[in-house]
Design an enzyme around this catalytic site. Structure first.
Site, short mmCIF file in Angstrom:
data_model
loop_
_atom_site.label_atom_id
_atom_site.label_comp_id
_atom_site.label_asym_id
_atom_site.label_seq_id
_atom_site.Cartn_x
_atom_site.Cartn_y
_atom_site.Cartn_z
N ARG A 13 0.81 -1.24 0.00
CA ARG A 13 0.00 0.00 0.00
C ARG A 13 0.84 1.29 0.00
O ARG A 13 0.47 2.30 0.58
CB ARG A 13 -0.97 0.04 1.19
CG ARG A 13 -1.95 -1.10 1.23
CD ARG A 13 -2.90 -1.11 0.03
NE ARG A 13 -3.75 -2.28 0.09
CZ ARG A 13 -3.43 -3.47 -0.45
NH1 ARG A 13 -2.29 -3.63 -1.12
NH2 ARG A 13 -4.25 -4.48 -0.35
N CYS B 166 -11.09 -0.96 2.92
CA CYS B 166 -10.48 -1.28 4.20
C CYS B 166 -9.93 -0.01 4.85
O CYS B 166 -9.27 0.79 4.19
CB CYS B 166 -9.36 -2.30 4.00
SG CYS B 166 -10.01 -3.95 3.68
N GLU C 104 -5.25 2.92 6.57
CA GLU C 104 -4.96 2.74 5.15
C GLU C 104 -5.56 3.91 4.36
O GLU C 104 -5.07 4.31 3.31
CB GLU C 104 -5.56 1.43 4.63
CG GLU C 104 -5.22 1.22 3.17
CD GLU C 104 -5.89 0.03 2.51
OE1 GLU C 104 -5.84 -1.07 3.06
OE2 GLU C 104 -6.44 0.21 1.41
N1 EPU Z 1 -11.47 -11.70 8.98
C1 EPU Z 1 -12.20 -11.89 10.13
N2 EPU Z 1 -13.26 -11.05 10.36
C2 EPU Z 1 -13.61 -10.06 9.49
C3 EPU Z 1 -12.86 -9.87 8.31
C4 EPU Z 1 -11.78 -10.71 8.06
O1 EPU Z 1 -11.91 -12.75 10.93
O2 EPU Z 1 -14.58 -9.35 9.77
C5 EPU Z 1 -10.37 -12.61 8.70
C6 EPU Z 1 -10.69 -13.50 7.51
O3 EPU Z 1 -11.39 -14.63 7.88
C7 EPU Z 1 -9.31 -13.82 6.96
C8 EPU Z 1 -8.50 -12.58 7.28
O4 EPU Z 1 -9.21 -11.88 8.30
O5 EPU Z 1 -8.76 -14.91 7.65
C9 EPU Z 1 -8.29 -11.70 6.06
O6 EPU Z 1 -9.54 -11.27 5.56
P1 EPU Z 1 -9.79 -11.07 4.00
O7 EPU Z 1 -9.46 -12.33 3.29
O8 EPU Z 1 -11.14 -10.52 3.85
O9 EPU Z 1 -8.71 -10.05 3.52
P2 EPU Z 1 -8.24 -8.66 4.13
O10 EPU Z 1 -6.78 -8.78 4.38
O11 EPU Z 1 -9.11 -8.21 5.24
C10 EPU Z 1 -7.48 -7.63 1.87
C11 EPU Z 1 -7.44 -6.20 1.38
C12 EPU Z 1 -8.78 -5.85 0.73
C13 EPU Z 1 -9.09 -6.87 -0.37
C14 EPU Z 1 -9.11 -8.26 0.25
C15 EPU Z 1 -9.43 -9.35 -0.77
C16 EPU Z 1 -6.07 -4.87 2.93
C17 EPU Z 1 -6.07 -3.96 4.09
N3 EPU Z 1 -7.25 -5.32 2.53
O12 EPU Z 1 -8.46 -7.68 2.92
O13 EPU Z 1 -8.61 -4.58 0.15
O14 EPU Z 1 -10.33 -6.57 -0.97
O15 EPU Z 1 -7.83 -8.52 0.83
O16 EPU Z 1 -8.31 -9.86 -1.37
O17 EPU Z 1 -5.00 -5.16 2.39
C18 EPU Z 1 -8.86 -2.25 0.49
O18 EPU Z 1 -7.63 -2.19 0.40
O19 EPU Z 1 -9.58 -1.24 0.63
C19 EPU Z 1 -9.47 -3.56 0.47
C20 EPU Z 1 -10.74 -3.73 0.69
#
Ligand code: EPU
Length: 308
Positions: A186, A233, A303
């Site tokens: 990022r 996010c 972020e």
């Molecule tokens: N999780 C929870 N509870 C929640 C949300 C997530 O326990 O309410 C757990 C999930 O089960 C998983 C882990 O956290 O084990 C990661 O969650 P997820 O796979 O949804 O990915 P993320 O890291 O939260 C990232 C990007 C998103 C992108 C998704 C999909 C960041 C900060 N976020 O989310 O990007 O859409 O991967 O690949 O890097 C953004 O940057 O605005 C954004 C939405």
């Protein structure tokens, strides 16, 4: 909010000069809530939509020489403006920066900074080019995406770029080559320049394989509160963990201040439920940060770019 001294040029004169540029659409006291996905933010003194390179250069010359505060705005999906608004000029790239075409070799795409990520992904798909599928469902435009190295677990934008055309701080057009972007999670050094467009290098692949990966990216989006007013996010994932998981474990889903809440669907999203203010969002971000810190010991970092 204080504004740097504008010496000889008055605010009226700056406005007069900006209005005189061909291919510029100037709006005064434009609510930033209308230009951000979260739908909050007070008025910008000027909202300058520039439609071609000459207009952009001219606009920046005027703003820089007058000492006026200014910033570039992309799709507004990762930016939070305060309720007091922005005491300066928001520069927004218009239609002359939205072009998407094939590059000199059949595996490259040339796109303007204001081209949407979804438009680029669909263009790539039509030409049998793979690599941009992770863009499915990511709001925003190429310039903002390159500045913040937008991405998901399935990919990031900076590694796709062979070269990026920019205006440097002295207003010169420069080509930043692969290897010079200094990108990380990022973040990229391209943020220091005004991004004009880029050449992306993709890989030829079968249409069905591309379609499958797009569908996979989109299915990830259904775990998120799509269709609601959010800035994606809110916090960066800390090394080795996930902000969403930590916020969820701290029991903060549904936590609310005023008209903003932590999403019940994905804990790293905050939802504007109608009349949220930037102050409410910032308060909720502080509250989440504090509670996650005391529950898990981890300090979350925003972020979303907060502009005050
Ligand atoms: N999780 C929870 N509870 C929640 C949300 C997530 O326990 O309410 C757990 C999930 O089960 C998983 C882990 O956290 O084990 C990661 O969650 P997820 O796979 O949804 O990915 P993320 O890291 O939260 C990232 C990007 C998103 C992108 C998704 C999909 C960041 C900060 N976020 O989310 O990007 O859409 O991967 O690949 O890097 C953004 O940057 O605005 C954004 C939405």
């Amino acid at each position: 909010m204080s504004r740097p001294a504008t010496d000889a040029i008055s605010v009226q004169e700056i406005e007069h000069r900006l209005k005189a540029i061909t291919s510029v659409r100037l709006k005064k006291d434009e609510p930033m809530s209308a230009h951000t996905s979260m739908g909050v933010g007070g008025p910008a003194r000027w909202f300058v939509e520039v439609h071609d390179l000459e207009a952009l250069k001219h606009t920046l010359e005027i703003l820089k020489s007058s000492g006026e505060r200014w910033m570039m705005l992309g799709g507004g999906s990762n930016t939070l403006f305060c309720d007091a608004g922005y005491n300066g000029a928001i520069v927004y790239l218009g239609k002359g920066f939205r072009e998407i075409r094939l590059g000199e070799t059949p595996d490259t795409i040339v796109a303007g900074a204001a081209a949407s990520l979804s438009g680029i992904m669909n263009f790539a798909k039509r030409h049998g080019l793979a690599g941009a599928e992770f863009c499915a469902g990511i709001p925003g435009v190429l310039g903002g995406a390159l500045a913040g190295n937008a991405g998901t677990a399935a990919g990031e934008i900076c590694p796709l770029a062979d070269s990026v055309e920019v205006l440097d701080s002295s207003g010169q057009i420069k080509t930043r080559k692969r290897g010079e972007f200094e990108y990380s999670y990022r973040h990229s050094r391209l943020r220091e320049d005004v991004i004009l467009g880029a050449t992306l290098r993709l890989k030829p692949d079968a249409a069905e394989a591309i379609e499958t990966r797009i569908a996979q990216s989109l299915s990830k989006r259904f775990e998120q509160p799509i269709g609601e007013r959010s800035a994606g996010c809110m916090f960066k994932n800390p090394p080795g963990d996930f902000a969403g998981r930590l916020i969820d474990c701290a029991g903060l889903k549904g936590l609310r201040i005023g008209n903003v809440s932590v999403s019940d669907k994905h804990a790293n999203f905050m939802i504007n439920e109608g009349k949220a203010t930037a102050a409410d969002i910032l308060k909720l971000m502080d509250e989440v940060r504090e509670r996650v810190k005391s529950a898990t010991g981890t300090e979350l970092e925003s972020e979303v770019r907060v502009i005050s």
